[in-house]
Structure formats: structure tokens, C-alpha cells
Design a protein around this motif. Structure first.
Motif, mmCIF file in Angstrom:
data_model
loop_
_atom_site.group_PDB
_atom_site.id
_atom_site.type_symbol
_atom_site.label_atom_id
_atom_site.label_comp_id
_atom_site.label_asym_id
_atom_site.label_seq_id
_atom_site.Cartn_x
_atom_site.Cartn_y
_atom_site.Cartn_z
ATOM 1 N N UNK A 88 4.128 10.247 12.897
ATOM 2 C CA UNK A 88 4.033 11.451 12.479
ATOM 3 C C UNK A 88 3.702 11.390 11.195
ATOM 4 N N UNK A 89 2.613 12.540 10.830
ATOM 5 C CA UNK A 89 2.323 12.597 8.946
ATOM 6 C C UNK A 89 3.178 13.503 8.320
ATOM 7 N N UNK A 90 3.870 13.906 8.562
ATOM 8 C CA UNK A 90 5.027 15.231 7.989
ATOM 9 C C UNK A 90 6.361 14.441 8.287
ATOM 10 N N UNK A 113 -5.471 -4.944 7.197
ATOM 11 C CA UNK A 113 -3.850 -4.393 7.849
ATOM 12 C C UNK A 113 -3.133 -3.671 7.553
ATOM 13 N N UNK A 114 -2.953 -3.870 6.527
ATOM 14 C CA UNK A 114 -1.799 -2.801 5.666
ATOM 15 C C UNK A 114 -2.377 -1.286 6.028
ATOM 16 N N UNK A 115 -3.032 -0.742 5.887
ATOM 17 C CA UNK A 115 -4.025 0.281 5.704
ATOM 18 C C UNK A 115 -3.331 0.710 7.408
ATOM 19 N N UNK A 116 -3.655 -0.210 8.399
ATOM 20 C CA UNK A 116 -3.824 0.117 10.059
ATOM 21 C C UNK A 116 -2.480 0.124 10.053
ATOM 22 N N UNK A 117 -1.642 -0.190 9.148
ATOM 23 C CA UNK A 117 0.181 -0.454 10.017
ATOM 24 C C UNK A 117 0.439 1.484 8.958
ATOM 25 N N UNK A 118 -0.435 1.870 8.212
ATOM 26 C CA UNK A 118 -0.438 3.398 7.205
ATOM 27 C C UNK A 118 -0.580 4.534 8.568
ATOM 28 N N UNK A 119 -1.810 3.823 9.295
ATOM 29 C CA UNK A 119 -2.719 4.557 10.135
ATOM 30 C C UNK A 119 -1.569 4.455 11.546
ATOM 31 N N UNK A 175 0.858 -1.647 -0.053
ATOM 32 C CA UNK A 175 -0.241 -0.088 0.086
ATOM 33 C C UNK A 175 0.813 1.433 -0.024
ATOM 34 N N UNK A 176 0.143 2.525 -0.293
ATOM 35 C CA UNK A 176 1.451 3.388 -0.279
ATOM 36 C C UNK A 176 0.664 4.801 0.425
ATOM 37 N N UNK A 177 0.884 5.743 1.124
ATOM 38 C CA UNK A 177 0.271 6.830 1.660
ATOM 39 C C UNK A 177 1.341 8.491 1.299
ATOM 40 N N UNK A 178 0.329 9.268 1.961
ATOM 41 C CA UNK A 178 1.121 10.472 1.451
ATOM 42 C C UNK A 178 1.929 11.016 2.562
ATOM 43 N N UNK A 179 3.081 11.834 2.552
ATOM 44 C CA UNK A 179 3.389 12.363 3.869
ATOM 45 C C UNK A 179 3.634 13.938 3.189
#
Length: 319
Positions: free
Chosen positions: A282-284, A269-275, A132-136
Motif C-alpha cells: 500500500x501507499x499509505x 527495476x528499482x522503480x518497479x520494486x517501489x511500484x 531509490x526513494x518514494x513517498x508514503x
């Protein structure tokens, strides 16, 4: 995902309740996260100073171990570089170790070229890989100046963190930081190259659907790897037999039945790990340039894996 499928009538369902069965061990694991002695090894004095390279010119004063240890303390406790320098200096004084402390400019400079050695531990056999991926966000530091002096509004930039997660061990097995312009399939080859062990199942969202992506995954893990990627609503049969089977299963029994039969629900569970990453780390991003930002995320992922090894909560459903 199931929560999106039932969103219109979510209030009619009773929310499932779970109970933690190992509170004593889990509480101790949470305490260890704030224990300085865990993150600062007493045996670090033997490898604190760098070995001479044998080449002409200036020599490095601090080893990669010392720089990584300082940057790890920065990530764990959320400190700026100057406060990290003071924090490490006070720790060395309390431990009565006569060692030099890297200043903040040295930490910033060495973070651009620091090689982070991963210590990933898997179960030993083939694993299930969730991608999965997410933005920082990237810290700019000019918000107050723009508000006070009316400076032109700058375009906010961000980075994209791609992760590979093993649900059995609960650890990240791969991570990759890219710019916001990189797509998920484009970053996949470099991400899969970091996975050390064999993989028998690959789970990802619909962004990874496509023949080139499937070929990349099979080239990395073999032809027997099971691909669990949801096709789009307007998908038609193609050359990939496994994808055609998913399309037919969804057409006959619906998407929810397909998710239950294939185990696609584990992707949550992958999305939970990103959270978890954004809650603990932190998200920054604190660094300003791409190279130290990459080092920052690799240290953060390594830190989260170490927290996982302290102890994990085990649950049982009670209602």
C-alpha cells in the motif's frame, strides 16, 4: 530514462512482448502469499512468551517474535490492530495452542521499540546496488470530520522511504524511513550502513550526483566501486575522474548511448520494486508516529523479500 526520451514518438514503436516461462512455479508462489501457515510458524509456541529479564518491576509478557509475527500478519492481510488481535486469536484456537494473544494496545506500544532482525540473503559476491526513494502518505483519519463539520484543513504530511535493491537476488538489501524534509543524499549514509555485503556497482538517479555523495559511497564500499549516476545537462568536468568520463561520453554519443553502455537502464527495476511495494503493501502508512512507522516499513520490506523467495517469474521476449 528511455521511455522519457522517446515520449514524443512512443506511438511509432511496437511495444515489446514477453512470455512467462515458469507459470506453474510462479502460480504456486502467488498462492503461498495467502497461506496462513507460511506466515504463522507452528513452532512459535516455544518462543511466544518473553523470558524474564531478571530486573525488578513489571516483565514483558510477549516476546519480540510474537509481536513481529502479529504485525507481519497485519501487513500481509492489511488488517487494523483490533482485527489483527482477533485474527491471531482465531489462528491459535484452530491450532489448539493455549497461548495468550497481544491486545491491540500492546501491539501499538511494542511497535515503537521493536527491533526487526533482517534476513537478507545475497548471492555471496559483490552485488549491484540500486538506490531509490518514494513517498508514503500518513493516514490522518479526519477527512470525514473536515468535510462534515467544516474543520480547518490540516496540512497533509508524508514520509520518505529509501530503498536499496539487489537486481540479482530480487530482494531489498536496505531500507530507511525519513521525514519529507530529508533529502536523498542526506539519508544515504544510514542507508548504506545497512548493506551487509560488498558492492561493485552503484546505480541511482541524478539526485545523488555530487562529490560528497561519491565520497560517501566510496567510503562505504571502497574506491573500486563503479558509480553510475547521470550528471545534469549543464555538467562540467570536475575533480572526480569517473564522473568526468560520464560527462565526456554523454557529450560525444548522447545520453541514450551512455545509458546503454553503462547499464543505467537497470535502475528501472528499482522503480518497479517501489511500484510493487505500493501495490502489495500500500501507499499509505497505518501508524501515526515515526517509530511505529519505521517498524511497519521494515516488516513490509522483510515480507516482500520473503514473497520473493517463494518464487519469481522468469520472462523471455517473444516480440
Amino acid at each position: 530514462m528511455p521511455f522519457k526520451f522517446n515520449a514524443s514518438r512512443r506511438g511509432r514503436f511496437a511495444k515489446a512482448k514477453y512470455r512467462v516461462t515458469n507459470w506453474a512455479e510462479y502460480n504456486e508462489a502467488l498462492r503461498l502469499r495467502g497461506d496462513v501457515s507460511v506466515w504463522f510458524d507452528e513452532d512459535a509456541d516455544s518462543g511466544w512468551c518473553a523470558m524474564r529479564s531478571g530486573k525488578r518491576g513489571g516483565q514483558q509478557r510477549y516476546s519480540d517474535l510474537a509481536i513481529e509475527m502479529c504485525l507481519t500478519l497485519r501487513v500481509v492481510f492489511g488488517l487494523p490492530l483490533r482485527q489483527t488481535q482477533g485474527f491471531v486469536r482465531s489462528l491459535l484456537q484452530l491450532m489448539e495452542l493455549d497461548l495468550p494473544v497481544p491486545d491491540y494496545s500492546t501491539l501499538c506500544r511494542r511497535a515503537q521499540t521493536l527491533l526487526i532482525v533482517s534476513d537478507i540473503r545475497t548471492a555471496g559476491g559483490p552485488i549491484t546496488l540500486i538506490v531509490d526513494s518514494t513517498g508514503l502518505r500518513v493516514h490522518s483519519g479526519r477527512d470525514r470530520m473536515r468535510e462534515k463539520h467544516g474543520l480547518p484543513k490540516a496540512r497533509r504530511t508524508w514520509r520518505k522511504l529509501h530503498i536499496g535493491f539487489d537486481p540479482e537476488s530480487g530482494e531489498f538489501v536496505a531500507s530507511r524511513l525519513t521525514t519529507e524534509h530529508a533529502g536523498d543524499p542526506g539519508a544515504l549514509p544510514a542507508l548504506l550502513a545497512e548493506v551487509a555485503g560488498p558492492v561493485h556497482r552503484f546505480i541511482a538517479d541524478g539526485a545523488y550526483d555530487g562529490t560528497p555523495t561519491a565520497a560517501t559511497i566510496r567510503q562505504a564500499f571502497g574506491e573500486d566501486v563503479e558509480l553510475i549516476i547521470p550528471p545534469p545537462k549543464n555538467a562540467v568536468p570536475g575533480e572526480c575522474a569517473a564522473r568526468n568520463a560520464h560527462v565526456e561520453m554523454i557529450a560525444k554519443g548522447g545520453r541514450m548511448a551512455w545509458q546503454k553502455a553503462t547499464g543505467y537502464g537497470q535502475r528501472s527495476r528499482g522503480e518497479a520494486q517501489i511500484g510493487r511495494y505500493k501495490q502489495v503493501i500500500g501507499s499509505e502508512l497505518r501508524s501515526r508516529k515515526m517509530e511505529p512507522q519505521t517498524t511497519e516499513t521494515r516488516i513490509a520490506v522483510k515480507t516482500l523479500n520473503r514473497m520473493t523467495r517463494f518464487g519469481r517469474a522468469t520472462y523471455e521476449r517473444v516480440a
